[in-house]
Every structure is written in structure tokens, then in C-alpha cells.
Write an enzyme that holds these catalytic residues in place. Structure first.
Site, short mmCIF file in Angstrom:
data_model
loop_
_atom_site.label_atom_id
_atom_site.label_comp_id
_atom_site.label_asym_id
_atom_site.label_seq_id
_atom_site.Cartn_x
_atom_site.Cartn_y
_atom_site.Cartn_z
N ASP A 138 -5.30 11.45 0.42
CA ASP A 138 -5.78 10.23 1.07
C ASP A 138 -7.31 10.27 1.19
O ASP A 138 -7.83 10.88 2.12
CB ASP A 138 -5.12 10.11 2.45
CG ASP A 138 -5.53 8.82 3.17
OD1 ASP A 138 -6.15 7.96 2.53
OD2 ASP A 138 -5.21 8.70 4.37
N ASP A 191 -7.66 2.44 4.28
CA ASP A 191 -7.30 3.76 4.79
C ASP A 191 -6.00 3.71 5.61
O ASP A 191 -5.43 4.75 5.94
CB ASP A 191 -8.45 4.33 5.63
CG ASP A 191 -8.33 5.83 5.83
OD1 ASP A 191 -7.49 6.45 5.15
OD2 ASP A 191 -9.09 6.37 6.66
N ASP A 215 -1.42 14.96 3.49
CA ASP A 215 -0.92 13.63 3.85
C ASP A 215 0.46 13.34 3.25
O ASP A 215 1.01 12.26 3.43
CB ASP A 215 -1.94 12.56 3.45
CG ASP A 215 -1.95 11.35 4.37
OD1 ASP A 215 -1.40 11.48 5.49
OD2 ASP A 215 -2.47 10.30 3.98
N LYS A 275 -13.08 7.72 3.55
CA LYS A 275 -13.19 8.63 4.70
C LYS A 275 -14.49 9.43 4.60
O LYS A 275 -14.99 9.64 3.49
CB LYS A 275 -12.02 9.62 4.68
CG LYS A 275 -10.68 9.04 5.08
CD LYS A 275 -9.62 10.13 5.13
CE LYS A 275 -8.26 9.57 5.50
NZ LYS A 275 -8.18 9.07 6.88
N LYS A 303 6.48 10.01 4.17
CA LYS A 303 5.22 9.54 3.58
C LYS A 303 4.72 10.56 2.57
O LYS A 303 4.46 11.71 2.91
CB LYS A 303 4.16 9.31 4.69
CG LYS A 303 2.75 9.03 4.15
CD LYS A 303 1.75 8.75 5.28
CE LYS A 303 0.31 8.67 4.76
NZ LYS A 303 -0.69 8.45 5.83
N ARG A 314 1.31 3.15 6.11
CA ARG A 314 2.25 2.09 6.53
C ARG A 314 2.58 1.16 5.36
O ARG A 314 3.64 0.55 5.33
CB ARG A 314 1.66 1.34 7.73
CG ARG A 314 0.34 0.69 7.45
CD ARG A 314 -0.40 0.33 8.72
NE ARG A 314 -1.12 1.46 9.30
CZ ARG A 314 -1.81 1.40 10.43
NH1 ARG A 314 -1.88 0.27 11.12
NH2 ARG A 314 -2.45 2.45 10.89
N GLU A 355 -3.09 3.21 4.63
CA GLU A 355 -2.25 3.11 3.43
C GLU A 355 -0.82 3.60 3.66
O GLU A 355 0.10 3.18 2.98
CB GLU A 355 -2.89 3.87 2.26
CG GLU A 355 -2.60 5.39 2.20
CD GLU A 355 -3.09 6.17 3.41
OE1 GLU A 355 -4.00 5.66 4.10
OE2 GLU A 355 -2.57 7.27 3.68
N1 BES Z 1 -3.50 10.01 6.79
C1 BES Z 1 -4.24 9.29 7.75
C2 BES Z 1 -3.91 9.70 9.18
C3 BES Z 1 -4.49 11.01 9.62
C4 BES Z 1 -5.81 11.11 10.00
C5 BES Z 1 -3.69 12.11 9.75
C6 BES Z 1 -6.31 12.31 10.45
C7 BES Z 1 -4.19 13.30 10.22
C8 BES Z 1 -5.49 13.41 10.56
C9 BES Z 1 -3.95 7.78 7.63
O1 BES Z 1 -3.68 7.32 6.37
C10 BES Z 1 -5.17 7.08 8.10
O2 BES Z 1 -6.17 7.21 7.45
N2 BES Z 1 -5.06 6.37 9.22
C11 BES Z 1 -6.16 5.67 9.77
C12 BES Z 1 -5.68 4.34 10.23
C13 BES Z 1 -6.78 3.40 10.64
C14 BES Z 1 -7.57 2.97 9.44
C15 BES Z 1 -6.18 2.21 11.33
C16 BES Z 1 -6.70 6.49 10.95
O3 BES Z 1 -5.90 7.05 11.69
O4 BES Z 1 -7.89 6.60 11.07
ZN ZN Z 2 -2.90 8.67 5.05
MN MN Z 3 -5.45 6.80 5.31
#
Ligand code: BES
Ligand code: ZN
Ligand code: MN
Length: 504
Positions: A259, A336, A277, A266, A254, A340, A338
Site C-alpha cells: 500500500d 489511500d 497490508d 503515503k 484484505k 474498503r 483502498e
Molecule cells: N493500510 C492502511 C491502514 C494502516 C495504516 C494500517 C497504518 C496500519 C498502519 C490503509 O489502507 C490506509 O491507508 N488507511 C488510511 C485511511 C484514510 C485515508 C481515511 C489511514 O488510516 O490513514
Molecule cells: Zn491499506
Molecule cells: Mn491505504
């Protein structure tokens, strides 16, 4: 950092010209230790009880009579397992950060280090002396330039030493690029790293841009990238160490270089950490930097979908429906989620390589951080053999992961009224529903997913990338190369005849 391996008796270590001699001291010192200055020092220290027990406990000595190096650092290595050696060496090297310490000799023969211990020692040396300077010129650069590893029998651990050197190169590259801020580590910059790495090693690197990705129909990757002024990149790296006909391991990383969450923005706190990220992408780049040095007999393909996730007039909105390369439509309920989206198109693209295994690496979910913290990566695979191989590689590499389930019931949460699937499944089991989403793009391929959200970087005072899971991936590739070699060996009967013919 330059490593050298040498057969070295404890008595010979005293005569080594170096800035510091780091001696790993086992729990039980062999009484038959050859006489000499080092022996006398150790005997006196042990008698007086000046080196506390406990892995990583140290005693610094200065200008010891009969020892060439002006600094001698004794470090407790406990039972000398690889984990103990790593801890001990890290503690020792951290104490040798004086600018005058450029060349260290690391004596590993008292603990009778095997290959795994040598690897652990090398990793710890690099880790404890790493310094990030790219955007901080005032930071102290790494002082240690050379490390000589003294072992009982160099020939015995030569292969592990060569592998360890490549491993350190890979981890350091992954760390360095993950640490660089998003305005320095753009998708185009990552593509340049891949190209340079390929040039150095003579392997092929293709970099696809907007035009090519559009032609491929990667609607999900395009959707995430459309909110950013930075052009997207889709990087394809190909290391060929085996016959063309040999199916490759395909690694997908990835590469979200920042992000923000997009329109599903966020919160501000700690948002800076979303520069990490792209740690999955950095780990794939790190693996390729290592492959260039180590050159195993295996084919490996690296795929990196890379872009920023930004809120913008052009950005995707919650509820938008896009068509992925697989043809499946996706309702983007949360911009968010993104990772996947960019990964699913890369997984579809991976099928063309007919992989022996397909592994994606991603800082995918906060839910995985909640589940496993910073100790183990999340591992997901419906393929028993692959899951076990990765789990085993993680243990050996001291870069562990933990398998989580993929029951089909978890996919229920991804149902959408307006598309084939939604991109989020609500709060429960967030790491698993994310994995279930990816699984829908892997057909019947032997696929595994590593969620490294918790272990790719550290927060707080020691904020910075860890280089994980480069060690896990390289150990997996090493085991896989061995399995591939075993599978192409002549059948035992033929080998037996050959041997028989040679006997007089
Ligand atoms: N890059 C983040 C995941 C992440 C969050 C990694 C905090 C490390 C620390 C990912 O893109 C994300 O934002 N995931 C969301 C998914 C949700 C919207 C279903 C998450 O984990 O909050
Ligand atoms: Zn992310
Ligand atoms: Mn995200």
C-alpha cells in the site's frame, strides 16, 4: 515444528532423553511431589530461594545428577492461567536457542495444565522459536524441531492438543506470508499458497483474474488494481467439513500486498511496513492451513481480494467515481482508503454463499491503531450474537478484540455530491467510518469486521508479523462447529428414549 503429547509424572520426566527439560513451576508446589531427582532439585532451589517469584522468571541448571537431559530450565508459571503459561513458556524457550537444543520436553504436570494451558504452551513454543529466513539466509534457522508436552492426563487434553497443533500451523503460515516482502508475496504468490493449501487438504480453490473480476462487475477492486503492474487476484477457498446444505462461515481477508497510498501517496517513513497490508489475507490463508489439519465439521469459505495500491499513469485519481459490484457508486476521495474498496466487492460476492456469518479481517485504518494500539483488534458488528461470539473467542484465544460502535450518524461523513458514497469520512472516528462504509455492502447478513491494523505486526527492533487474528478466528470456528453440532442433535426426548431402551 513437531509436537507430541504424553502422560508424564514429574518423576518420569527425569528419565526422558531430550536436549532440554523445561519445567513449569507453579506458585505453590505440591508437598506430596513424588521423590526423585527433579523433586530434590526443586526442593533445594525453593529452599535456597534461587528461583525468583514472578511469571517467566527462570533458573538454568546443567548436568543435574539423575536427570537425563543435560539442560534443565525451571520457569515460574505463577497461577498457571493460560496467559501465565504462555508468558512462562515463551521466556523459557527463548532461553533455549542453542543450536544443540533440538528436542525439548516441556513438563506441564506440576501445574496440572488443562486444555487451554496446553494450547497456550504450544503457541508460545512456536512463537518463541520462530525465525524468518526466506529472504535472509544468514539468519539462524529454528533449532527446536521437537517438543514433547508432558501432562498429568494426556487423554483429557487430547482434543485441545490436536486443535493446538493446527492453530500453530495456521499462525506460522500467516506470519510467514505477512513477513515476506511485497516483491515475493505478490497477489499471484498468495493465490499459489491458497491452491497448494487446497491441494494438500483436498478442498476447492478458485482463482479469479482480471477477466472474471471484470465480468462480475467488481469496479471497486478493479479501480485499486489498475495502477499496478502486478495482476490482481480474487481467491475463493472452500473447506467443506459439514453437509452441503449447512451454511458456511465466510471469511474475507484484505490482500493489499503493498500500500503506497496510490496518488494520495503515503510519506516515506515506515512505508516498508505497508508490505503487511495483506495480513488479513494471510490470516485467512492461515485459517485454511489449520482447517486442513484440524478438519472440523463445519463449512468455511475464504475470500481474498488481492492487488497492489500503486501511483501510476493508470492509477485512480482523487475524485474518480467507480461503480462497485453492488451497483452503488463510490467517489474515491482518497486513494489511500483502498482497503474498503477491495473489501466492499468481496462482501457483495460473499452474499452468494448465504453465510451463517460473514467476517472480514483487514489492516484497515491508522485510526484503529490510535484507538486500540497493539493490544486489541477493533471489532464492529451490528449483530449482537456474532459480536459476543467473536469477543469471547478473542478472550479464550488470548487474541483479544474490543467492540466499537456503528451508530448510523457515523455514516453521515460518507456522503458525496457526486456518487452514492465517498470512500473517506474525514479524521474523526476514522476506524468507525471505515466500518460504516463496509456495512453498506453487507445487506442484512450477520456481518462483523475486524480492524487488525494495530495488532497484525510489530514495528521497531522486533519488526515482524504476529499471526493475529488466526487464534481468534480458529477459536470462533471451534465454538461455531460446536454450536452447529448441538443444533443438529436429535431432540432431548428422542435421546432419552434411546438411553432408556439400552438400560436392562
Ligand atoms: N493500510 C492502511 C491502514 C494502516 C495504516 C494500517 C497504518 C496500519 C498502519 C490503509 O489502507 C490506509 O491507508 N488507511 C488510511 C485511511 C484514510 C485515508 C481515511 C489511514 O488510516 O490513514
Ligand atoms: Zn491499506
Ligand atoms: Mn491505504
Amino acid at each position: 515444528m513437531d509436537f507430541e503429547l504424553k502422560s508424564l509424572l514429574p518423576a518420569e520426566a527425569a528419565a526422558l532423553p531430550c536436549d532440554a527439560l523445561l519445567v513449569l513451576v507453579p506458585e505453590a508446589l505440591a508437598p506430596e511431589l513424588a521423590p526423585g531427582s527433579l523433586h530434590e532439585l526443586l526442593a533445594a532451589v525453593m529452599r535456597d530461594g534461587d528461583l525468583e517469584p514472578g511469571v517467566g522468571k527462570t533458573l538454568a541448571c546443567y548436568r543435574v545428577a539423575g536427570i537425563q537431559a543435560s539442560r534443565v530450565l525451571l520457569v515460574r508459571a505463577g497461577d498457571a492461567t493460560p496467559a501465565a503459561v504462555r508468558k512462562a513458556v515463551a521466556a523459557g524457550v527463548a532461553q533455549l536457542k542453542q543450536p544443540g537444543v533440538k528436542k525439548i520436553a516441556l513438563l506441564l504436570s506440576l501445574i496440572d495444565a488443562d486444555g487451554a494451558a496446553v494450547r497456550a504452551a504450544m503457541q508460545a513454543c512456536a512463537e518463541a522459536s520462530y525465525s524468518y529466513t526466506h529472504t535472509k539466509p544468514s539468519a539462524k534457522a529454528r533449532a527446536v524441531q521437537q517438543v514433547l508436552l508432558g501432562v498429568a492426563d494426556a487423554a483429557r487434553v487430547q482434543a485441545d492438543f490436536a486443535f493446538g497443533k493446527a492453530l500453530v500451523t495456521g499462525v506460522e503460515l500467516a506470519k510467514e506470508w505477512a513477513n515476506r516482502p511485497a516483491n515475493h508475496a505478490t497477489p499471484s504468490a498468495l493465490a499459489q499458497v491458497a491452491i497448494q493449501c487446497g491441494r494438500k487438504a483436498g478442498f476447492k480453490t478458485d482463482v479469479l483474474g482480471l477477466k472474471e473480476v471484470t465480468a462480475l462487475g467488481m469496479g471497486a477492486l478493479l479501480a485499486v488494481a489498475q495502477g499496478s503492474a502486478q495482476p490482481l487476484r480474487f481467491i475463493v477457498m472452500r473447506y467443506q467439513g459439514a453437509a452441503r446444505s449447512s451454511a458456511p462461515v465466510v471469511l474475507v481477508g484484505k490482500g493489499i500486498t503493498f500500500d503506497t497510498g496510490g496518488i494520495s501517496l503515503k510519506p516515506a517513513a515506515e512505508m516498508d511496513e505497508m508490505k503487511f497490508d495483506m495480513a488479513g489475507a494471510a490470516s485467512v490463508l492461515g485459517v485454511f492451513a489449520a482447517l486442513a489439519e484440524w478438519r472440523p465439521a463445519l463449512n468455511v469459505v475464504g475470500l481474498i481480494p488481492s492487488c497492489e495500491n500503486m501511483p501510476d499513469a493508470q492509477a485512480i485519481k482523487p475524485g474518480d467515481v467507480v461503480t462497485s459490484m453492488s451497483g452503488q457508486t463510490i467517489e474515491i476521495l482518497n486513494t489511500d482508503a483502498e482497503g474498503r474498496l477491495i473489501l466492499c466487492d468481496a462482501l457483495s460476492y460473499a452474499a452468494r454463499f448465504k453465510p451463517r456469518s460473514l467476517i472480514d479481517v483487514a489492516t484497515l485504518t491508522g485510526a484503529c491503531v490510535v484507538a486500540l494500539g497493539a493490544v486489541r483488534s477493533g471489532l464492529f458488528s451490528a449483530h449482537e450474537e456474532l459480536a459476543q461470539a467473536l469477543q469471547q473467542a478473542g478472550e479464550t484465544a488470548l487474541d483479544p478484540c474490543w467492540r466499537l460502535p456503528l451508530d448510523d450518524e457515523y455514516a453521515e461523513a460518507l456522503k458525496s455530491n457526486f456518487a452514492d458514497l465517498g470512500n473517506v469520512g474525514g479524521r474523526p472516528a476514522g476506524a468507525i467510518t471505515a466500518a460504516k462504509f463496509l456495512q453498506k455492502f453487507t445487506a442484512d447478513l450477520p456481518w462483523a469486521h475486524l480492524d487488525i491494523a494495530g495488532c497484525a505486526w510489530k514495528s521497531g527492533a522486533s519488526k515482524g508479523a504476529t499471526g493475529r487474528p488466526v487464534p481468534l478466528l480458529l477459536h470462533y470456528l471451534r465454538d461455531e462447529a460446536a454450536r452447529a453440532a448441538a443444533a443438529t442433535e436429535p431432540p432431548p426426548a428422542a435421546a432419552g428414549r434411546k438411553r432408556a431402551a439400552k438400560t436392562p
